[in-house]
Design a protein around this motif. Structure first.
Motif, PDB file in Angstrom:
ATOM      1  N   THR A  22       0.825  -1.210   0.000  1.00  0.00           N
ATOM      2  CA  THR A  22       0.000   0.000   0.000  1.00  0.00           C
ATOM      3  C   THR A  22       0.858   1.259   0.000  1.00  0.00           C
ATOM      4  OG1 THR A  22      -1.682  -1.228   1.237  1.00  0.00           O
ATOM      5  CG2 THR A  22      -1.922   1.164   1.164  1.00  0.00           C
ATOM      6  N   LEU A  23       1.851   1.308   0.886  1.00  0.00           N
ATOM      7  CA  LEU A  23       2.716   2.490   0.945  1.00  0.00           C
ATOM      8  C   LEU A  23       3.540   2.633  -0.335  1.00  0.00           C
ATOM      9  CD1 LEU A  23       3.938   2.405   4.660  1.00  0.00           C
ATOM     10  CD2 LEU A  23       2.256   3.950   3.629  1.00  0.00           C
ATOM     11  N   GLY A  24       3.894   1.508  -0.941  1.00  0.00           N
ATOM     12  CA  GLY A  24       4.624   1.556  -2.203  1.00  0.00           C
ATOM     13  C   GLY A  24       3.805   2.219  -3.293  1.00  0.00           C
ATOM     14  N   MET A  25       2.508   1.961  -3.308  1.00  0.00           N
ATOM     15  CA  MET A  25       1.617   2.585  -4.288  1.00  0.00           C
ATOM     16  C   MET A  25       1.487   4.084  -4.028  1.00  0.00           C
ATOM     17  SD  MET A  25      -1.187  -0.488  -4.389  1.00  0.00           S
ATOM     18  CE  MET A  25      -2.390   0.337  -5.412  1.00  0.00           C
ATOM     19  N   VAL A  26       1.466   4.449  -2.744  1.00  0.00           N
ATOM     20  CA  VAL A  26       1.412   5.874  -2.387  1.00  0.00           C
ATOM     21  C   VAL A  26       2.681   6.583  -2.869  1.00  0.00           C
ATOM     22  CG1 VAL A  26       1.432   7.509  -0.454  1.00  0.00           C
ATOM     23  CG2 VAL A  26      -0.107   5.534  -0.396  1.00  0.00           C
ATOM     24  N   GLN A  27       3.830   5.955  -2.624  1.00  0.00           N
ATOM     25  CA  GLN A  27       5.114   6.559  -2.991  1.00  0.00           C
ATOM     26  C   GLN A  27       5.292   6.690  -4.505  1.00  0.00           C
ATOM     27  OE1 GLN A  27       7.836   4.013  -0.899  1.00  0.00           O
ATOM     28  NE2 GLN A  27       7.303   4.858   1.117  1.00  0.00           N
ATOM     29  N   LYS A  28       4.605   5.822  -5.245  1.00  0.00           N
ATOM     30  CA  LYS A  28       4.666   5.910  -6.712  1.00  0.00           C
ATOM     31  C   LYS A  28       3.780   7.042  -7.253  1.00  0.00           C
ATOM     32  CE  LYS A  28       5.717   1.024  -7.538  1.00  0.00           C
ATOM     33  NZ  LYS A  28       5.157  -0.278  -7.993  1.00  0.00           N
ATOM     34  N   GLY A  29       3.036   7.675  -6.349  1.00  0.00           N
ATOM     35  CA  GLY A  29       2.219   8.810  -6.766  1.00  0.00           C
ATOM     36  C   GLY A  29       0.815   8.459  -7.210  1.00  0.00           C
ATOM     37  N   GLU A  30       0.376   7.218  -6.950  1.00  0.00           N
ATOM     38  CA  GLU A  30      -1.003   6.876  -7.300  1.00  0.00           C
ATOM     39  C   GLU A  30      -1.946   7.671  -6.402  1.00  0.00           C
ATOM     40  OE1 GLU A  30      -2.041   2.854  -8.109  1.00  0.00           O
ATOM     41  OE2 GLU A  30       0.057   2.211  -8.281  1.00  0.00           O
ATOM     42  N   THR A  31      -2.901   8.326  -7.021  1.00  0.00           N
ATOM     43  CA  THR A  31      -3.726   9.294  -6.276  1.00  0.00           C
ATOM     44  C   THR A  31      -5.036   8.715  -5.754  1.00  0.00           C
ATOM     45  OG1 THR A  31      -4.639  10.049  -8.395  1.00  0.00           O
ATOM     46  CG2 THR A  31      -2.790  11.308  -7.465  1.00  0.00           C
ATOM     47  N   THR A  32      -5.564   7.689  -6.403  1.00  0.00           N
ATOM     48  CA  THR A  32      -6.837   7.121  -5.960  1.00  0.00           C
ATOM     49  C   THR A  32      -6.596   5.696  -5.479  1.00  0.00           C
ATOM     50  OG1 THR A  32      -7.961   8.435  -7.656  1.00  0.00           O
ATOM     51  CG2 THR A  32      -9.235   6.690  -6.607  1.00  0.00           C
ATOM     52  N   ILE A  33      -6.418   5.568  -4.172  1.00  0.00           N
ATOM     53  CA  ILE A  33      -6.143   4.254  -3.574  1.00  0.00           C
ATOM     54  C   ILE A  33      -7.162   4.000  -2.469  1.00  0.00           C
ATOM     55  CG2 ILE A  33      -4.439   2.799  -2.417  1.00  0.00           C
ATOM     56  CD1 ILE A  33      -2.273   4.716  -3.426  1.00  0.00           C
ATOM     57  N   ALA A  34      -7.729   2.808  -2.478  1.00  0.00           N
ATOM     58  CA  ALA A  34      -8.664   2.417  -1.422  1.00  0.00           C
ATOM     59  C   ALA A  34      -8.389   0.971  -1.031  1.00  0.00           C
ATOM     60  CB  ALA A  34     -10.109   2.569  -1.902  1.00  0.00           C
ATOM     61  N   THR A  35      -8.733   0.621   0.192  1.00  0.00           N
ATOM     62  CA  THR A  35      -8.680  -0.775   0.609  1.00  0.00           C
ATOM     63  C   THR A  35     -10.115  -1.242   0.819  1.00  0.00           C
ATOM     64  OG1 THR A  35      -8.544  -0.262   2.988  1.00  0.00           O
ATOM     65  CG2 THR A  35      -6.468  -0.428   1.769  1.00  0.00           C
ATOM     66  N   PHE A  36     -10.375  -2.495   0.487  1.00  0.00           N
ATOM     67  CA  PHE A  36     -11.711  -3.032   0.728  1.00  0.00           C
ATOM     68  C   PHE A  36     -11.738  -3.619   2.132  1.00  0.00           C
ATOM     69  CE2 PHE A  36     -14.929  -6.544   0.114  1.00  0.00           C
ATOM     70  CZ  PHE A  36     -16.003  -5.689   0.267  1.00  0.00           C
ATOM     71  N   GLY A  37     -12.313  -2.865   3.054  1.00  0.00           N
ATOM     72  CA  GLY A  37     -12.230  -3.200   4.464  1.00  0.00           C
ATOM     73  C   GLY A  37     -10.900  -2.717   5.012  1.00  0.00           C
ATOM     74  N   PRO A  38     -10.726  -2.707   6.338  1.00  0.00           N
ATOM     75  CA  PRO A  38      -9.443  -2.288   6.917  1.00  0.00           C
ATOM     76  C   PRO A  38      -8.315  -3.205   6.445  1.00  0.00           C
ATOM     77  CG  PRO A  38     -11.151  -2.491   8.610  1.00  0.00           C
ATOM     78  CD  PRO A  38     -11.699  -3.114   7.377  1.00  0.00           C
ATOM     79  N   LEU A  39      -7.213  -2.610   5.986  1.00  0.00           N
ATOM     80  CA  LEU A  39      -6.088  -3.396   5.465  1.00  0.00           C
ATOM     81  C   LEU A  39      -5.584  -4.389   6.501  1.00  0.00           C
ATOM     82  CD1 LEU A  39      -4.108  -3.616   2.978  1.00  0.00           C
ATOM     83  CD2 LEU A  39      -2.561  -2.164   4.311  1.00  0.00           C
ATOM     84  N   ILE A  40      -5.412  -3.916   7.747  1.00  0.00           N
ATOM     85  CA  ILE A  40      -5.005  -4.750   8.878  1.00  0.00           C
ATOM     86  C   ILE A  40      -5.771  -4.263  10.100  1.00  0.00           C
ATOM     87  CG2 ILE A  40      -2.693  -5.174   7.934  1.00  0.00           C
ATOM     88  CD1 ILE A  40      -1.620  -3.143   9.988  1.00  0.00           C
ATOM     89  N   HIS A  41      -5.657  -4.979  11.214  1.00  0.00           N
ATOM     90  CA  HIS A  41      -6.364  -4.597  12.431  1.00  0.00           C
ATOM     91  C   HIS A  41      -5.449  -3.824  13.383  1.00  0.00           C
ATOM     92  CE1 HIS A  41      -9.595  -7.931  11.795  1.00  0.00           C
ATOM     93  NE2 HIS A  41      -9.939  -6.804  11.240  1.00  0.00           N
ATOM     94  N   ASN A  42      -5.097  -2.598  12.980  1.00  0.00           N
ATOM     95  CA  ASN A  42      -4.312  -1.738  13.857  1.00  0.00           C
ATOM     96  C   ASN A  42      -4.659  -0.278  13.597  1.00  0.00           C
ATOM     97  OD1 ASN A  42      -1.628   0.023  14.249  1.00  0.00           O
ATOM     98  ND2 ASN A  42      -1.699  -1.595  15.784  1.00  0.00           N
TER      99      ASN A  42
END
Length: 282
Positions: A22-42
């Motif tokens: 997920t963070l790798g996608m953010v760092q690549k500059g992807e602007t529309t990112i969503a997770t289906f449900g919470p990615l992890i429980h934290n």
């Protein structure tokens, strides 16, 4: 206060992979990112991702753009198909250990086997696994569940990957006694096994145990339950703000462990606060 930190505390491989993806996608500059449900429980990690612009979807939209990430716990196959039909790019961050369980269930289902999952019925991972098992899937989490179990024909037994090892063994034997000839797959992941055994060892070496992790994290809760079953005083916390200094100062040697979704920076803060608590001598 003396603090003993468990060697296996913090991110497991599957969680680290999902967060890094997920963070790798953010760092690549992807602007529309969503997770289906919470990615992890934290909660701390989810807040960090939110600050990076990652949204959490609670429902599958009819249309979407950008990328949708499947959480570490996995989802039922029908939901994955629906996500792919939205038009968004689907990135599967399901833990490889969970993918293995999904594959076992799918393979044996094709051969006419029913599936018994030893796990928490309402946990995201188990809901995903039940999607692979279909109508021939059943979940058990207690002796009462085994007593109510109805099977007719060949079946397999698998486990939620974060299940208590000893509970799995106990329920597995009870199921086999009732319905012999079942095929058994102990799918508890190695990280979970090591974490649980380390808690059992720590409880013999410390006066109390601090378990760090999200309130919704099943594997974190399980660590606390194991310690309690051994008579060890347990403090369940999400962050350093949850530490009860007045209660903890009664202990001179305290152990610290953490669930598989707990980041190292949270664990480090907990340890630092604990080390600065002056133990009261009796």
């Amino acid at each position: 206060m003396e603090v003993v930190l468990a060697k296996n505390a913090g991110f497991c491989m599957g969680v680290r992979r999902a967060v890094d993806t997920t963070l790798g996608m953010v760092q690549k500059g992807e602007t529309t990112i969503a997770t289906f449900g919470p990615l992890i429980h934290n909660p701390q990690v989810l807040k960090l991702l939110e600050e990076q612009g990652v949204r959490i979807l609670t429902e599958i939209p009819s249309q979407a753009s950008g990328a949708i990430i499947i959480r570490a716990h996995g989802i039922p196959p029908e939901q994955k198909k629906k996500l792919e039909a939205t038009g968004a790019r689907v990135e599967d961050a399901t833990c490889p250990r969970v993918l293995k369980v999904q594959a076992i269930i799918a393979r044996y289902k094709k051969e006419g086997f029913a599936t018994v999952i030893i796990g928490d019925r309402d946990h995201a991972e188990v809901e995903g696994l039940m999607g692979y098992a279909g109508n021939n899937g059943q979940v058990v989490n207690s002796e009462a569940d085994v007593a109510a179990l109805q099977l007719d024909g060949p079946y397999i037994i698998v486990s939620q990957t974060t299940q208590d090892e000893r509970l799995f063994e106990r329920l597995k034997e009870a199921i086999l006694q009732k319905y012999p000839q079942g095929e058994v797959f102990n799918t508890i992941c190695d990280s979970t096994h090591k974490r649980q055994e380390e808690v059992r060892q720590l409880c013999q070496e410390v006066e109390a145990l601090v378990v760090v992790g999200g309130k919704t994290s099943a594997n974190t809760k399980r660590l606390g339950e194991i310690a309690e079953s051994l008579g060890c005083p347990v403090f369940m916390v999400e962050s350093e703000q949850d530490l009860d200094s007045q209660m903890l100062e009664h202990y001179g040697r305290v152990g610290v462990t953490a669930g598989a979704s707990t980041p190292n920076w949270v664990i480090s803060r907990i340890v630092e606060v604990l080390e600065n608590i002056t133990a009261k001598t009796p």
